[in-house]
Structure formats: structure tokens, C-alpha cells
Design a protein around this motif. Structure first.
Motif, PDB file in Angstrom:
ATOM      1  N   SER A   1      -3.463  -1.146   5.546  1.00  0.00           N
ATOM      2  CA  SER A   1      -2.988  -1.879   4.333  1.00  0.00           C
ATOM      3  C   SER A   1      -4.199  -3.218   3.693  1.00  0.00           C
ATOM      4  O   SER A   1      -4.696  -3.820   4.787  1.00  0.00           O
ATOM      5  CB  SER A   1      -1.603  -2.564   4.304  1.00  0.00           C
ATOM      6  N   LYS A   2      -4.147  -3.255   2.559  1.00  0.00           N
ATOM      7  CA  LYS A   2      -5.225  -4.185   1.852  1.00  0.00           C
ATOM      8  C   LYS A   2      -4.482  -5.758   1.949  1.00  0.00           C
ATOM      9  O   LYS A   2      -5.240  -6.592   2.254  1.00  0.00           O
ATOM     10  CB  LYS A   2      -5.224  -4.019   0.418  1.00  0.00           C
ATOM     11  N   ASN A   3      -3.130  -5.791   1.953  1.00  0.00           N
ATOM     12  CA  ASN A   3      -2.498  -7.032   1.930  1.00  0.00           C
ATOM     13  C   ASN A   3      -2.012  -7.553   3.338  1.00  0.00           C
ATOM     14  O   ASN A   3      -1.051  -8.584   3.432  1.00  0.00           O
ATOM     15  CB  ASN A   3      -1.573  -7.132   0.857  1.00  0.00           C
ATOM     16  N   GLY A   4      -1.937  -6.665   4.183  1.00  0.00           N
ATOM     17  CA  GLY A   4      -1.306  -7.171   5.657  1.00  0.00           C
ATOM     18  C   GLY A   4      -0.127  -6.730   5.833  1.00  0.00           C
ATOM     19  O   GLY A   4       0.898  -6.733   4.924  1.00  0.00           O
ATOM     20  N   THR A   5       0.131  -6.903   7.148  1.00  0.00           N
ATOM     21  CA  THR A   5       1.567  -6.766   7.668  1.00  0.00           C
ATOM     22  C   THR A   5       1.871  -8.095   8.642  1.00  0.00           C
ATOM     23  O   THR A   5       0.923  -8.358   9.439  1.00  0.00           O
ATOM     24  CB  THR A   5       1.942  -5.479   8.422  1.00  0.00           C
ATOM     25  N   PHE A   6       2.871  -8.836   8.303  1.00  0.00           N
ATOM     26  CA  PHE A   6       2.865 -10.044   9.147  1.00  0.00           C
ATOM     27  C   PHE A   6       4.553  -9.927   9.844  1.00  0.00           C
ATOM     28  O   PHE A   6       5.241  -9.584   9.084  1.00  0.00           O
ATOM     29  CB  PHE A   6       2.959 -11.236   8.140  1.00  0.00           C
ATOM     30  N   VAL A   7       4.519 -10.376  10.964  1.00  0.00           N
ATOM     31  CA  VAL A   7       5.660 -10.508  11.609  1.00  0.00           C
ATOM     32  C   VAL A   7       6.145 -11.986  12.196  1.00  0.00           C
ATOM     33  O   VAL A   7       5.404 -12.646  12.806  1.00  0.00           O
ATOM     34  CB  VAL A   7       5.783  -9.409  13.051  1.00  0.00           C
TER      35      VAL A   7
ATOM     36  N   SER B   1       0.872  -1.109   0.077  1.00  0.00           N
ATOM     37  CA  SER B   1       0.016   0.061   0.020  1.00  0.00           C
ATOM     38  C   SER B   1       0.806   1.361   0.044  1.00  0.00           C
ATOM     39  O   SER B   1       2.024   1.221   0.324  1.00  0.00           O
ATOM     40  CB  SER B   1      -1.013  -0.096   1.163  1.00  0.00           C
ATOM     41  N   ARG B   2       0.198   2.378  -0.461  1.00  0.00           N
ATOM     42  CA  ARG B   2       0.928   3.531  -0.457  1.00  0.00           C
ATOM     43  C   ARG B   2       1.609   4.124   0.958  1.00  0.00           C
ATOM     44  O   ARG B   2       2.632   4.437   1.016  1.00  0.00           O
ATOM     45  CB  ARG B   2       0.137   4.829  -0.792  1.00  0.00           C
ATOM     46  N   ARG B   3       0.929   3.795   2.019  1.00  0.00           N
ATOM     47  CA  ARG B   3       1.462   3.932   3.468  1.00  0.00           C
ATOM     48  C   ARG B   3       1.001   2.436   4.104  1.00  0.00           C
ATOM     49  O   ARG B   3      -0.105   2.438   4.722  1.00  0.00           O
ATOM     50  CB  ARG B   3       0.593   5.092   3.917  1.00  0.00           C
TER      51      ARG B   3
END
Length: 87
Positions: free
Chosen positions: A38-44, A18-20
Motif C-alpha cells: 500500500s502507498k499509505n502503509g499499515t500500522f499495528v 489502497s485497492r488491495r
């Protein structure tokens, strides 16, 4: 802030980011990451846990923005560069 927007601090120009996309916050020498909707997520982490709230991000920890795999690295503050004598 990480994302595709040219104005973010860490630009990752890949479709699916995403842009941000996400933000890394440093506080008292500790880092955490949070998704910015975000549309596609953040994963850790190695278990690829989806970020739904600020999440600890230790040195060497892998994380993903959508399908883009990154590794967080922290650097200790160092002294200024020493001037070496010339030839």
C-alpha cells in the motif's frame, strides 16, 4: 484482503486506502496482518508500528490502513443457533 477494490473480502471505501491494502491471515487460531504494498502503509498496535512483514494481530488490537483506524476482533467458533419454541 482489505481495501477499496469491490472484489476484496473487507471493503473499506475511503481515499487513502489502497485497492488491495492489507491481508489478514488466520493460521492455527492466530491472526497476522501483512501490508500488500500500500502507498499509505499499515500500522499495528498502540505504538502504531508500521507493518513491513507479517505481524501478529491479537484480539482487540488496533490497526490502521493509512488513516483509517480499525480494531481486530476474533470470535470463537460457536455451536449452531438453537431453535426456540414458538409462542
Amino acid at each position: 484482503v482489505l481495501g477499496r477494490d469491490p472484489e476484496v473480502k473487507v471493503r473499506i471505501d475511503v481515499t487513502g486506502v489502497s485497492r488491495r491494502h492489507a491481508r489478514i491471515v488466520l493460521r492455527d487460531g492466530e491472526a497476522s496482518i501483512e501490508d500488500l504494498g500500500s502507498k499509505n502503509g499499515t500500522f499495528v498496535g498502540r505504538r502504531d508500528a508500521r507493518v513491513s512483514a507479517p505481524t501478529s494481530l491479537p484480539d482487540g488490537c488496533p490497526f490502521r490502513l493509512g488513516r483509517v483506524l480499525l480494531t481486530y476482533r476474533s470470535a470463537a467458533e460457536t455451536a449452531s443457533t438453537a431453535t426456540e419454541p414458538g409462542p
